[in-house]
Design an enzyme around this catalytic site. Sequence first.
Site, short mmCIF file in Angstrom:
data_model
loop_
_atom_site.label_atom_id
_atom_site.label_comp_id
_atom_site.label_asym_id
_atom_site.label_seq_id
_atom_site.Cartn_x
_atom_site.Cartn_y
_atom_site.Cartn_z
N GLU A 136 0.87 -1.13 0.03
CA GLU A 136 -0.06 0.18 0.10
C GLU A 136 0.95 1.29 0.10
O GLU A 136 0.54 2.16 -0.71
CB GLU A 136 -0.86 -0.01 1.36
CG GLU A 136 -2.03 -1.09 1.05
CD GLU A 136 -2.91 -0.67 -0.15
OE1 GLU A 136 -2.84 0.44 -0.70
OE2 GLU A 136 -3.64 -1.70 -0.61
N TYR B 226 -6.55 6.78 3.75
CA TYR B 226 -6.65 5.68 2.77
C TYR B 226 -5.96 4.48 3.23
O TYR B 226 -6.48 3.31 3.26
CB TYR B 226 -5.98 5.98 1.35
CG TYR B 226 -5.98 4.87 0.55
CD1 TYR B 226 -7.08 4.39 0.25
CD2 TYR B 226 -4.74 4.40 0.37
CE1 TYR B 226 -6.86 3.35 -0.76
CE2 TYR B 226 -4.55 3.10 -0.10
CZ TYR B 226 -5.63 2.60 -0.72
OH TYR B 226 -5.25 1.45 -1.49
N ASP C 283 -9.34 6.18 -2.45
CA ASP C 283 -8.42 6.76 -3.12
C ASP C 283 -8.48 7.21 -4.47
O ASP C 283 -9.86 7.47 -4.52
CB ASP C 283 -7.26 5.42 -3.79
CG ASP C 283 -7.54 4.35 -4.70
OD1 ASP C 283 -9.06 4.39 -4.60
OD2 ASP C 283 -7.07 3.95 -5.35
#
Length: 341
Positions: free
Chosen positions: A34, A117, A135
Amino acid sequence: MSHFSNSLIAWYEIHKRDLPWRHTENPYYIWVSEIMLQQTQAQTVIPYYNRFIETLPTLKDLAFAEEDLILKLWEGLGYYSRVRNMKKTAQYILENYNGIFPNRYEDLIKLTGIGEYTAGAILSIAYHQKWSAIDGNVSRVLARYFGFKKDITLNTSKKMLTDLNHTLLEDERPHLYTQAMIELGATLCTKHNPKCDLCPVSAMCVAKKENLQSVLPVKAKAKAKTEKHFITFILQDENNQYLVQKVEDNLLKGLYLLPQVESDGLSYAIESLMDQGIEIYYTEPLKSYKHVFTHLVWSMDVYFGKCKNSDSLTKIDHFNHIPMATAHKQIIHKEKHYGND
DNA sequence: AATCCGGGGTT
DNA sequence: AACCCAGGATT
């Protein structure tokens, strides 16, 4: 459970890309992926991700890794504070959570480098918790599906999009919902030329119905870039070692650059380096280069130079073993007849 | 709210 | 050339 998420997830399970971080739910690996995926396309991330988890297979390995090593693993990915923050956070988790990756939002959001996020992505994907992860892809899908016409970069819009997302997010499979929304935005509901004919949820999509795909989402225009001009040196001392300088400012912090001076002319640049203890006694002009950053453009007149031995800068035999900024790595590559790699 | 922080890919 | 990308920190 909504018809939307049912259709979306059914489509995802058939059409999803085979990406390496989709073969694990280890929160450390999900976290690494991520962070790498922030502002970076999946195809770019793949080789970096594989090399990173092979070199640093556990959170503890990252916590104890040298900064030059982690920056070398990140070399070329950009936004280098991402990986410096990851090391800091790995050390913090080791000390405060006994090395166990936190699984509560209020803990994750405090960690350096993890925002709304990424916290939501880790909670939903690694821990199967019902958290939104909004996102750029998800914002675009939501704005089009609901016909959301406000600027999506506003804070008020982000809250509204989070609420809209929650009306679709189902209880049982949040890990599939989150990845499916992202996958839809990345592969079908793209900025240009969206493939609405293949979309599993096009039937109720407002943008599709009103033909607003090219209008939504609405986003403010980016600020113009400023330009800076440098005199840049491929510089060798009398032992034929190259000189490089480690960056201490925020931009490219921790990476290495060729010696350079912000200047229009060579003579001022040579004087400036002389003030730093670098005595240049020979120069030869090479080419000029441009490098574009997010908010900045560097134009560089490059010279090959010879200087007297000095302890002012870092001396290296070749450029391969240190994390170099791409702006200068490309110069080194193009000018490799000067003996470097 | 505005600005900073990379580099690569697409259109 | 403009825009985007599995955004976050700082001011």
